[in-house]
Design an enzyme around this catalytic site. Structure first.
Site, PDB file in Angstrom:
ATOM      1  N   SER A 171       2.562  -2.070  -6.511  1.00 11.07           N
ATOM      2  CA  SER A 171       1.561  -3.120  -6.326  1.00 11.07           C
ATOM      3  C   SER A 171       1.658  -4.118  -7.466  1.00 11.07           C
ATOM      4  CB  SER A 171       0.162  -2.508  -6.291  1.00 11.07           C
ATOM      5  OG  SER A 171      -0.285  -2.282  -7.611  1.00 11.07           O
ATOM      6  N   LYS A 172       0.857  -5.158  -7.345  1.00  9.31           N
ATOM      7  CA  LYS A 172       0.851  -6.225  -8.352  1.00  9.31           C
ATOM      8  C   LYS A 172       0.549  -5.696  -9.750  1.00  9.31           C
ATOM      9  CE  LYS A 172      -0.761  -9.994  -5.501  1.00  9.31           C
ATOM     10  NZ  LYS A 172      -2.011 -10.580  -5.091  1.00  9.31           N
ATOM     11  N   ARG A 173      -0.185  -4.610  -9.791  1.00  8.64           N
ATOM     12  CA  ARG A 173      -0.505  -4.004 -11.095  1.00  8.64           C
ATOM     13  C   ARG A 173       0.767  -3.703 -11.878  1.00  8.64           C
ATOM     14  NH1 ARG A 173      -1.599   1.064 -11.221  1.00  8.64           N
ATOM     15  NH2 ARG A 173      -1.240   1.356  -8.985  1.00  8.64           N
ATOM     16  N   HIS A 174       1.832  -3.341 -11.151  1.00 10.47           N
ATOM     17  CA  HIS A 174       3.068  -2.940 -11.824  1.00 10.47           C
ATOM     18  C   HIS A 174       3.895  -4.121 -12.304  1.00 10.47           C
ATOM     19  CE1 HIS A 174       2.399   0.647  -9.106  1.00 10.47           C
ATOM     20  NE2 HIS A 174       2.495   1.198 -10.300  1.00 10.47           N
ATOM     21  N   GLY A 175       3.737  -5.245 -11.652  1.00 11.73           N
ATOM     22  CA  GLY A 175       4.568  -6.405 -11.991  1.00 11.73           C
ATOM     23  C   GLY A 175       4.668  -7.318 -10.784  1.00 11.73           C
TER      24      GLY A 175
END
Ligand code: GLU
Length: 479
Positions: A252-256
């Protein structure tokens, strides 16, 4: 003829997980001379936009994926947007209703929610109990009279085992009792749902191989049951293991960055992203990772894809990009970098100089947008030292270097012919050497502690800029 498809929903940007599906389908197409069909699954009218469709098409083209049939180029099996196929679906719904494979369901949202809540209370998954399976005509009319708008449900009979001979997962067997009961295929507003129309389209478009993410595996038995009821041949399936973030949770966006368009904006090379996505979940014979598309096509087999999830490694993608960047001819690097420089205000009429600067620092750029921070040291008569450079220049040990440099450049001893020798002159005058000499000197000239070789930077700066930077440093740290 083999036919594969990519079927994005235009509800946002192209996600790297979906791009990977698009890429692997493309490898299969190339390998087998298959037709590649692009189908837009836009029945979620609330969330689907034309803007998103266009950006997905543009990102796919950028990645180098070419389709043979699609909404933009047409084809024998169109239309290729689901929103333009409602008449087709309606005919199939009629057929399912007539054959008794589907029925109208008048349960309201509230009633269904209550059933769901009850199941949850007992810690059971919700299974629609078939309430409306056998309504009489009077009951139906009574509901209609109340203003209820029916959904259409597909009848799932017990005791059927549905076998998916998956090219990646192997043989997966589902039993019809475990797929949640009769499911809705047309909502009360008349819009048909994904699981229903996807199989109609796959069969009408003669898709032979559906290659998609594993998240769709649980949907497959529903799709196959519909195919059976309609007497349509189901395609073959290959479900790719999911893409996870480095912490092994759903990517997800949390990762990059997860949007292809942002990678594009940041100046990743399409070949690098293609290469990276293509190699997720399997390896080449030699273990080589920088692989041309021809080679990928040659080596790829669906059966080579592992069963366990692939991890999206952001650093590795960056590294791969830097490898591609290294091999790019100068002219291409210039035209890749210029837009970033223009946007950041690093412009000059002296293209020859700019290109020499780029030649000097391109090796420090992993992605094109890195050029902006790398080039900063070449622009401006003064430099703003970054924190570590500032700290070093404030130290007592640096003073001798700054003072000597200042004295030399403001005297006649150093001029435009010999300023390259200044470091040597300081060395002789102060007796300092090694890091104690280089680091403050570099900090004074560039405002940073790291960067390309000073011997390369100094001639590109020119005498005037060089001198002004030393004077400014002197005023700032000594005066
Ligand atoms: N539209 C679906 C999605 O974007 C694709 C479904 C499929 O490949 O069957 O997830």
């Amino acid at each position: 003829m083999m036919r594969v498809r990519f079927a994005p929903s235009p509800t946002g940007f192209l996600h790297v997980g979906n791009a990977r599906t698009a890429v692997l389908n493309y490898l299969v197409k190339k390998k087998n001379n298959a037709a590649y069909i692009l189908r837009i699954e836009d029945t979620d009218t609330q969330r689907s936009t034309m803007e998103s469709e266009q950006s997905i098409l543009s990102d796919l083209k950028w990645l180098g994926i070419q389709w043979d049939e699609g909404p933009d180029c047409g084809g024998k099996f169109g239309p290729y947007r689901q929103s333009e196929r409602f008449d087709i679906y309606r005919q199939f719904t009629e057929k399912l209703l007539i054959t008794g494979n589907a029925y109208h369901c008048y349960c309201t949202q509230e009633e269904l929610d209550a059933m769901r809540a009850k199941a949850a209370e007992h810690n059971k998954p919700f299974v629609y109990p078939g309430t409306c399976r056998h309504l009489s005509l009077e009951q139906k009319l009574a509901y209609e009279h109340q203003g209820r708008k029916p959904t259409v449900r597909f009848r799932v009979n017990d005791g059927i085992s549905i076998v998916v001979n998956d090219h990646i997962k192997g043989k997966v067997v589902f039993s019809s009792e475990n797929i949640g009961g009769d499911f809705i295929i047309v909502r009360s507003d008349g819009i048909p749902v994904y699981n229903y129309i996807v199989i109609i389209d796959d069969t009408l478009m003669n898709i032979t191989h559906v290659i998609r993410g594993e998240d769709h595996l649980p949907n497959t038995p529903k799709q196959m049951l519909i195919a059976m009821a309609l007497d349509l041949p189901a395609p073959e399936y290959a479900h790719m293991p999911l893409l996870l973030g480095p912490d092994r949770t759903k990517l997800s966006k949390r990762h990059g960055i997860t949007s292809v368009s942002i990678y594009r904006e940041q100046g990743y090379l399409s070949q690098a992203l293609f290469n990276y996505l293509a190699l997720l979940g399997w390896t080449t014979r030699s273990g080589e990772e920088i692989v041309s598309i021809e080679e990928l096509v040659e080596q790829f087999e669906l059966s080579k894809i592992g069963k366990s999830p692939a991890i999206f490694d952001f650093q590795k993608l960056k590294w791969m990009n830097s490898e591609y960047l290294k091999n790019l001819p100068s002219e291409q690097v210039y035209s890749l970098f210029y837009p970033y420089l223009e946007k950041a205000g690093y412009t000059t009429h002296d293209t020859g100089w700019l290109n020499s600067v780029i030649d000097t620092i391109r090796g420090n750029c992993q992605i094109a947008s890195d050029i902006v921070s790398e080039i900063a040291i070449f622009f401006g008569d003064t430099v703003e030292p970054d924190q570590e450079a500032g700290e070093l220049l404030s130290q007592q040990e640096s003073k001798a270097i700054i003072m000597t440099a200042y004295e030399l450049v403001t005297s006649n001893e150093v001029n435009e012919h010999n300023y390259h020798q200044l470091l040597n002159a300081i060395k002789q005058k102060t007796g300092l050497k090694g890091k104690m000499l280089f680091m403050p000197f570099r900090a004074m000239i560039t405002g940073r502690l790291h960067g390309p070789e000073l011997d390369k930077i100094i001639p590109l700066l020119g005498y005037q800029r060089f001198k002004k930077r030393i004077e400014n440093c002197y005023q700032r740290f000594i005066n």
